[in-house]
Design an enzyme around this catalytic site. Structure first.
Site, short mmCIF file in Angstrom:
data_model
loop_
_atom_site.label_atom_id
_atom_site.label_comp_id
_atom_site.label_asym_id
_atom_site.label_seq_id
_atom_site.Cartn_x
_atom_site.Cartn_y
_atom_site.Cartn_z
N LYS A 1 0.79 -1.23 0.00
CA LYS A 1 0.00 0.00 0.00
C LYS A 1 0.84 1.29 0.00
CE LYS A 1 -4.45 -1.21 0.19
NZ LYS A 1 -5.49 -0.67 -0.72
N SER A 23 0.66 -9.96 -0.56
CA SER A 23 0.50 -8.50 -0.55
C SER A 23 0.79 -7.81 0.76
CB SER A 23 -0.91 -8.13 -1.04
OG SER A 23 -1.90 -8.74 -0.22
#
Length: 325
Positions: A54, A309
């Site tokens: 992110k 992720s």
């Protein structure tokens, strides 16, 4: 609809991020290769700044703002990973950040956001509308940094795709598929643009938790659909209500499909990541590995990249999941 980002936007994002992000490697396990009958290359964004992918999108978004916009501060809503990316980016630019976070978000993620200097505004993820929570800050002039449905955010996440394709080429392999965790679709859409630009024949798959498979069902319907209420999942990082407008437009063009995986399969994938890759991966970050056991992706003799992720999970939660796997 806002124009979706293209490959040049992703290259510009990569230039902005140069020297600030970790170029996470491609790693593999001979044991997992043997199990799946394929060569599986893992992209561990668990090792990224703030512990997830992110940071890439958040920093690119703040970089795209004018100095005047940044001076007014930024506001965001997030269950944790986007919050940390925005908080870290805001601290680097020296601007004020307010983050609306679900009250039941992992305490570690909330604590990390506060340590980075951002103000946390708690809300009820099941009863409160996120935009309603942040609207007073937007009305005061703060700039919204969305978690996924924004061209600059998508382009930042797409830098992972540039790295994957460059690293695979350096290894002398062609990727048959790339498998990616999916919440609102920012990660899968951004990566898909970069992958398809470099290798149009490479299949790109999105993976979601069971009962939060809005992208899978939206692809089947040909239009955006929302998740049914009343369900829960251990994958707190990717529990979104529906795909983004921009992200779905990209994903419906680029994805081979989307796969829904159970919490049980995800927990087993976390165990495998620990045992064979020596990585702590949070549930939402491990769904792409879980999808390899679904039977929906052709693996035999193939070379497949799998994105892990994020790894932001507190020890207590991780231990509970491992014990139950």
């Amino acid at each position: 609809m806002t124009t979706p980002p293209g490959i040049e936007d992703i290259h510009r994002a990569a230039a902005r991020l140069l020297g600030l992000i970790v170029e996470t490697p491609l790693i593999e396990s001979q044991e997992l290769n043997k199990r799946f009958g394929a060569r599986i290359l893992f992209k561990p964004e668990t090792l990224q700044r703030t512990g997830s992918f992110k940071f890439r999108g958040a920093y690119n978004k703040l970089s795209s703002l004018s100095e005047e916009e940044r001076s007014r501060g930024v506001v965001a809503f997030s269950s944790g990973n986007h919050a940390q990316g925005v908080a870290a980016s805001a601290a680097m630019f020296g601007v004020k950040a307010v983050i609306a976070m679900p009250a039941d978000a992992p305490a570690m993620k909330i604590g990390n956001v506060r340590k980075m200097g951002a103000e946390v505004v708690p809300f009820d993820r099941f009863r409160d509308d996120r935009m309603t929570v942040v609207r007073p800050y937007i009305e005061k002039g703060m700039v919204l940094v969305p978690p996924f449905d924004d061209p600059a955010i998508i382009a930042g996440q797409g830098t992972i795709g540039l790295e994957v394709m460059r690293q695979a080429k350096a290894l002398g392999v062609s990727l048959d598929a790339v498998v990616i965790p999916c919440g609102g679709g920012g990660l899968s859409s951004g990566i898909s643009v970069a992958v398809k630009d470099a290798s149009p024949d490479t299949a790109v798959w999105a993976v979601e938790p069971e009962n939060f498979d809005d992208t899978r069902r939206s692809l089947a319907a040909g239009t955006r659909v929302s998740n049914e209420p009343g369900y829960s999942s251990i994958c707190d990082a990717i529990l979104t209500a529906e795909p983004g407008v921009i992200t779905f437009e990209i994903n419906r063009r680029n994805l081979a499909g989307a796969i829904a995986v159970s919490d049980k399969a995800t927990a087993q994938a976390m165990r495998d990541a620990m045992a064979y890759l020596k990585l702590v991966v949070e549930p939402g970050g491990c769904v792409a590995l879980a999808a390899l056991s679904s039977g929906e992706i052709e693996l035999s003799g193939k070379c497949v990249a799998v994105v892990l992720s994020g790894g932001n999970v507190d020890f207590g939660t991780y231990a509970e999941i491992m014990a139950a796997a």
